[in-house]
Design a protein around this motif. Structure first.
Motif, PDB file in Angstrom:
ATOM      1  N   VAL A 155       0.845  -1.201   0.000  1.00 11.45           N
ATOM      2  CA  VAL A 155       0.000   0.000   0.000  1.00 11.45           C
ATOM      3  C   VAL A 155       0.879   1.249   0.000  1.00 11.45           C
ATOM      4  N   ALA A 156       1.924   1.246   0.821  1.00 11.02           N
ATOM      5  CA  ALA A 156       2.843   2.395   0.869  1.00 11.02           C
ATOM      6  C   ALA A 156       3.532   2.597  -0.478  1.00 11.02           C
ATOM      7  N   VAL A 184      -6.491  13.808   4.591  1.00 15.17           N
ATOM      8  CA  VAL A 184      -6.879  12.422   4.312  1.00 15.17           C
ATOM      9  C   VAL A 184      -5.817  11.496   4.896  1.00 15.17           C
ATOM     10  N   ALA A 185      -6.274  10.394   5.487  1.00 12.47           N
ATOM     11  CA  ALA A 185      -5.378   9.388   6.058  1.00 12.47           C
ATOM     12  C   ALA A 185      -5.692   8.038   5.429  1.00 12.47           C
ATOM     13  N   VAL A 186      -4.654   7.224   5.257  1.00 11.93           N
ATOM     14  CA  VAL A 186      -4.809   5.904   4.636  1.00 11.93           C
ATOM     15  C   VAL A 186      -4.510   4.834   5.683  1.00 11.93           C
ATOM     16  N   PHE A 187      -5.396   3.835   5.752  1.00 13.63           N
ATOM     17  CA  PHE A 187      -5.284   2.745   6.709  1.00 13.63           C
ATOM     18  C   PHE A 187      -5.374   1.407   5.997  1.00 13.63           C
ATOM     19  N   VAL A 188      -4.828   0.379   6.629  1.00 13.63           N
ATOM     20  CA  VAL A 188      -4.995  -0.993   6.175  1.00 13.63           C
ATOM     21  C   VAL A 188      -5.744  -1.734   7.268  1.00 13.63           C
ATOM     22  N   GLU A 189      -6.788  -2.434   6.877  1.00 15.75           N
ATOM     23  CA  GLU A 189      -7.548  -3.299   7.792  1.00 15.75           C
ATOM     24  C   GLU A 189      -7.565  -4.691   7.190  1.00 15.75           C
ATOM     25  N   ALA A 233     -13.913  23.089   7.810  1.00 17.30           N
ATOM     26  CA  ALA A 233     -12.803  23.432   8.704  1.00 17.30           C
ATOM     27  C   ALA A 233     -12.978  22.668  10.003  1.00 17.30           C
ATOM     28  N   GLY A 234     -11.889  22.277  10.586  1.00 18.19           N
ATOM     29  CA  GLY A 234     -11.918  21.627  11.882  1.00 18.19           C
ATOM     30  C   GLY A 234     -12.561  20.250  11.873  1.00 18.19           C
ATOM     31  N   VAL A 235     -12.548  19.573  10.734  1.00 19.46           N
ATOM     32  CA  VAL A 235     -13.150  18.242  10.655  1.00 19.46           C
ATOM     33  C   VAL A 235     -12.066  17.179  10.717  1.00 19.46           C
ATOM     34  N   LEU A 236     -12.454  15.981  11.118  1.00 24.75           N
ATOM     35  CA  LEU A 236     -11.524  14.862  11.129  1.00 24.75           C
ATOM     36  C   LEU A 236     -11.090  14.546   9.700  1.00 24.75           C
ATOM     37  N   PRO A 237      -9.913  13.959   9.533  1.00 16.55           N
ATOM     38  CA  PRO A 237      -9.459  13.629   8.179  1.00 16.55           C
ATOM     39  C   PRO A 237     -10.382  12.630   7.487  1.00 16.55           C
ATOM     40  N   ASP A 238     -10.454  12.756   6.161  1.00 14.44           N
ATOM     41  CA  ASP A 238     -11.080  11.714   5.368  1.00 14.44           C
ATOM     42  C   ASP A 238     -10.300  10.437   5.628  1.00 14.44           C
ATOM     43  N   ARG A 239     -10.955   9.323   5.360  1.00 15.88           N
ATOM     44  CA  ARG A 239     -10.337   8.028   5.657  1.00 15.88           C
ATOM     45  C   ARG A 239     -10.391   7.141   4.420  1.00 15.88           C
ATOM     46  N   ILE A 240      -9.245   6.642   4.006  1.00 11.74           N
ATOM     47  CA  ILE A 240      -9.168   5.624   2.964  1.00 11.74           C
ATOM     48  C   ILE A 240      -8.710   4.348   3.644  1.00 11.74           C
ATOM     49  N   THR A 241      -9.487   3.286   3.485  1.00 13.75           N
ATOM     50  CA  THR A 241      -9.136   1.997   4.064  1.00 13.75           C
ATOM     51  C   THR A 241      -8.952   0.988   2.944  1.00 13.75           C
ATOM     52  N   ILE A 242      -7.844   0.286   2.981  1.00 14.98           N
ATOM     53  CA  ILE A 242      -7.560  -0.784   2.031  1.00 14.98           C
ATOM     54  C   ILE A 242      -7.653  -2.093   2.815  1.00 14.98           C
ATOM     55  N   TYR A 243      -8.427  -3.045   2.291  1.00 17.30           N
ATOM     56  CA  TYR A 243      -8.693  -4.294   3.002  1.00 17.30           C
ATOM     57  C   TYR A 243      -7.810  -5.422   2.473  1.00 17.30           C
TER      58      TYR A 243
END
Length: 116
Positions: free
Chosen positions: A13-14, A31-36, A63-73
């Motif tokens: 993924v990286a 935006v943040a990227v995660f692996v699940e 403004a002031g919102v949590l980052p978007d989330r991209i999850t790769i499974y």
């Protein structure tokens, strides 16, 4: 199912993220990227998921919102692939697909571009 450790998959993924052109990554915002390992139970074959507000939909209110989330499974990707090379290709396609959602590109356009 093809075997691959979580660490190996996270590295793929990286690497896929590293292949995104710098002129695009500079435009990515909040935006943040995660692996699940597994997707939600109601969609067991899901390879990736974008959750957030696409750049094209953000306005002055954003403004002031949590980052978007991209999850790769990981596991659905390993279940559908026969070789490590298949995993490399599918992971890159999935990463690009989800980043495209961050830029406001919908599924129909992504499928037309070959990122289905």
């Amino acid at each position: 199912m093809l075997e691959m450790t979580r660490e190996e998959f996270e590295e793929l993924v990286a690497e896929a993220l590293d292949r995104i052109p710098p002129e695009l990554t500079r435009l990515m915002d909040n935006v943040a990227v995660f692996v699940e390992d597994e997707p939600p139970a109601d969609d067991p074959d899901l390879l990736g998921l974008y959750e957030g507000t696409p750049l094209t939909d953000r306005g002055e209110w954003y403004a002031g919102v949590l980052p978007d989330r991209i999850t790769i499974y990981r596991r659905p990707t390993l279940r559908m692939c026969d070789t490590r090379e298949d995993v490399v290709v599918e992971t890159e396609v999935t990463v690009v697909h989800e980043i495209a959602h961050h830029f406001g590109i919908d599924d129909a356009r992504l499928h037309a571009l070959g990122y289905g």
